[in-house]
Design an enzyme around this catalytic site. Sequence first.
Site, short mmCIF file in Angstrom:
data_model
loop_
_atom_site.label_atom_id
_atom_site.label_comp_id
_atom_site.label_asym_id
_atom_site.label_seq_id
_atom_site.Cartn_x
_atom_site.Cartn_y
_atom_site.Cartn_z
N ASN A 106 -10.14 -0.22 -0.69
CA ASN A 106 -8.68 -0.15 -0.51
C ASN A 106 -8.01 -0.59 -1.80
O ASN A 106 -8.01 -1.77 -2.14
CB ASN A 106 -8.27 -1.06 0.65
CG ASN A 106 -6.78 -0.98 0.95
OD1 ASN A 106 -6.01 -0.47 0.14
ND2 ASN A 106 -6.39 -1.48 2.11
N CYS B 298 0.82 -1.23 0.00
CA CYS B 298 0.00 0.00 0.00
C CYS B 298 0.84 1.27 0.00
O CYS B 298 0.34 2.33 -0.35
CB CYS B 298 -0.95 0.00 1.18
SG CYS B 298 -2.10 -1.37 1.12
N HIS C 125 -3.91 7.26 2.89
CA HIS C 125 -4.21 5.93 2.35
C HIS C 125 -5.65 5.58 2.74
O HIS C 125 -6.07 5.82 3.87
CB HIS C 125 -3.23 4.92 2.92
CG HIS C 125 -3.51 3.51 2.49
ND1 HIS C 125 -3.78 3.18 1.19
CD2 HIS C 125 -3.56 2.35 3.20
CE1 HIS C 125 -4.00 1.88 1.11
NE2 HIS C 125 -3.88 1.35 2.31
#
Length: 318
Positions: free
Chosen positions: A275, A113, A245
């Site tokens: 996500n 990520c 994020h």
Amino acid sequence: MIYSRIAATGAYLPERVLTNAELEKLVDTTDEWIRTRTGIERRHIAAAGETTVDLAERAARRALDAAGVAPGEVDFIAFGTTTPDLIFPNCGVLLQERLGCYGVPAFSLETACSGFMYALSIADKYVRCGDAKRALVVGAETLSRITDWKDRATAVLFADGAGAVVLEPAAAPGVLSTHLHADGRHQELLYCGSGVSKGLSLSPAITMAGKEVFKIAVSKLGSVVDETLSANGLERGALDWLVPHQANIRIIQATATKLAMPMERVIVTVQDHGNTSAASVPLALDVGVRDGRIKRGDLLLLEAFGGGFTWGSALVRY
Ligand code: UT7
């Protein structure tokens, strides 16, 4: 002194939207649980045959178009992804071939990520030392390909998308600082257990101990935003925008609280995007820029946390 600045942003999401209501039919979950525990309402899923580089190319072309840079003029490609089209050539090179900027350095890096944060940090340094003048920084994923659609712990979270920025030299910053970290001691909390050397699986899938990851994410993101403010001599509340994020609205809220920022100053896309790992921050940035909230001169803090663990931040004068 040369600095780098973000000349423009771009993003692309696959057409197919998967709603929470549809997930209720796939796994033992509810729209209510997903919304209250994660903030996610819907997410985009790549079509059969649509790859990470397909998504990245569209995002990159949008960013280049907005920057007024011809694809053939790109002189550096840094590409964050955990879901590459192939083992090799890497996604940076595959994207280079699509754009026609032959001969320039092009690579991908797999820091989950925080892939975009790592790619941005590296590209910033190449621009600042004069070796790159029109750098393309990309985060793109097709996480749907490594999601176990029978595992409710992960199926409701992950999704597909791509974001990109063009970095160019500037007399004033731009990218003020970047801060990267990794700690491999907690690998078993978040991983995809398929690999060339360890053995390929025909159905690789993300495994996550959500609650444990949540706690460490909140703690590490809290530290890295402190580190970023302190490195720049800034007080809490000095930022115009937090571009976090997009893993979980509750993690985003915890970081905003740490920064003393009201949620109105946070770019939140998790409800629409889910996500998207390395694509999440550049996707959110592009949303904030294109809807007019983020303006030239605004001070932004970008941050991400993911598998590894890896995490990082960037302070950016847009
Ligand atoms: O981007 C990379 C980094 N990743 C992250 O930052 C993700 C971090 N973790 C999270 O976002 C959250 O931990 C999750 C969203 C994954 C889970 O939320 P949680 O509040 O930590 O839930 P939990 O895992 O503690 O589970 C609570 C309950 C459990 O049931 P019991 O034991 O209380 O009866 C789970 O079995 O919720 C249950 N549960 C679900 N129920 C409905 C777990 N997943 C689901 C689901 N639908 N999809």
